[in-house]
Design an enzyme around this catalytic site. Sequence first.
Site, PDB file in Angstrom:
ATOM      1  N   GLN A   1      -1.312  -2.675   2.762  1.00 44.35           N
ATOM      2  CA  GLN A   1      -0.721  -3.057   4.043  1.00 44.35           C
ATOM      3  C   GLN A   1       0.506  -2.218   4.398  1.00 44.35           C
ATOM      4  O   GLN A   1       0.847  -2.087   5.577  1.00 44.35           O
ATOM      5  CB  GLN A   1      -0.317  -4.540   4.038  1.00 44.35           C
ATOM      6  CG  GLN A   1      -1.475  -5.526   4.000  1.00 44.35           C
ATOM      7  CD  GLN A   1      -2.108  -5.615   2.626  1.00 44.35           C
ATOM      8  OE1 GLN A   1      -1.410  -5.568   1.612  1.00 44.35           O
ATOM      9  NE2 GLN A   1      -3.426  -5.746   2.586  1.00 44.35           N
ATOM     10  N   GLU A   2       1.194  -1.682   3.408  1.00 47.69           N
ATOM     11  CA  GLU A   2       2.444  -0.974   3.668  1.00 47.69           C
ATOM     12  C   GLU A   2       2.230   0.542   3.824  1.00 47.69           C
ATOM     13  O   GLU A   2       2.325   1.073   4.913  1.00 47.69           O
ATOM     14  CB  GLU A   2       3.460  -1.289   2.577  1.00 47.69           C
ATOM     15  CG  GLU A   2       3.862  -2.771   2.585  1.00 47.69           C
ATOM     16  CD  GLU A   2       4.928  -3.103   1.560  1.00 47.69           C
ATOM     17  OE1 GLU A   2       5.986  -2.432   1.580  1.00 47.69           O
ATOM     18  OE2 GLU A   2       4.709  -4.016   0.742  1.00 47.69           O
TER      19      GLU A   2
END
Length: 341
Positions: A136-137
């Site tokens: 997600q990052e």
Amino acid sequence: MQTALRTALLTLLLATAAVHAAPSVPKAGPADQEWKLGKALPHPADNAATPARVALGKALFFDPRLSGNGTVSCASCHHPGLGWSDGQKKSIGINGQRLDRAAPTIVNVAFNTQFMWDGRARSLEDQATGPLASPQEMSTDFQHMKLMLASLEGYRTMFAAAYPGEAVSERTVAKALAAFQRTVVSRDSRFDQWLGGKRGAITQQEYRGYQLFKGKANCAACHSGPNFTDNGFHNIGVAQGGHEDVGRYKLRALPSMKGAFKTPTLRDVALTAPYFRDGSAATLREVVEHYNAGGAQPAPANLSPEVRPLQLTPAEVDDLVAFMKTLTGRQKPVTVPVLPQ
């Protein structure tokens, strides 16, 4: 004309007399020195912050090519112009994904003993690879990252200078990132100047806020010591809304850890809005009012015992906010490095 002049002079004399008559802020005493930040930056034995390591780490920190699609860097969520945070309620990762938590500042991470909101990283080196690995990052393809870095002469030279005899690897990337982040230090705030003997560095209102911080407002119970954090985990009664984030409980399944998050530093706190792990407080005044009310109601069963209604008056809230603004350190210009091509 003479009457007007006499009136003006009298007004000036009275104002000057009032200033001199006003009580001055007391001098910092021995007990106040517990808040004084040390000059030495802690670091592991194998990763002292040499100029070569810091320069390499800074380049990596600002380089979006470390991410899976080359669009986000560490600085995307930890921007020097935003108090080394990102100004978002909840951070935005790769491909515009909205994350579950706000990005904490990296200011003074050298003095931390716990890392990330839930403490899942054991060291700053360990923490450095967390966002890289997260889908997600930054969603980093580590094999591709290593090949990319090793293919660029500029990076090869920098790695050789920083970590001679060590390969370009996830480990050396993490070490360099950590070495750079340890240099992001906030010191020489007006409060620090007062601690150092400059009585006029803070105002009477700010001094009253300091006394409240230590006393009636109970802030120092968690925001303690030179870095204004106990490095502990507490459920402070932030409303969960529709999504329950169990925080530290995921790593330590104790009732007291459910919904508990790491106490953030308050150094440079005036620069790092919004506040709390979900960004739900837009201003420092909202933060203080949250604690003044004893947290969001109804309170969770495992609310930290340090969080309780405080009965602060509006004037006392103002004083407390004023004090926290004295914790902003002297800001040094940050230049974005020219990256190896």
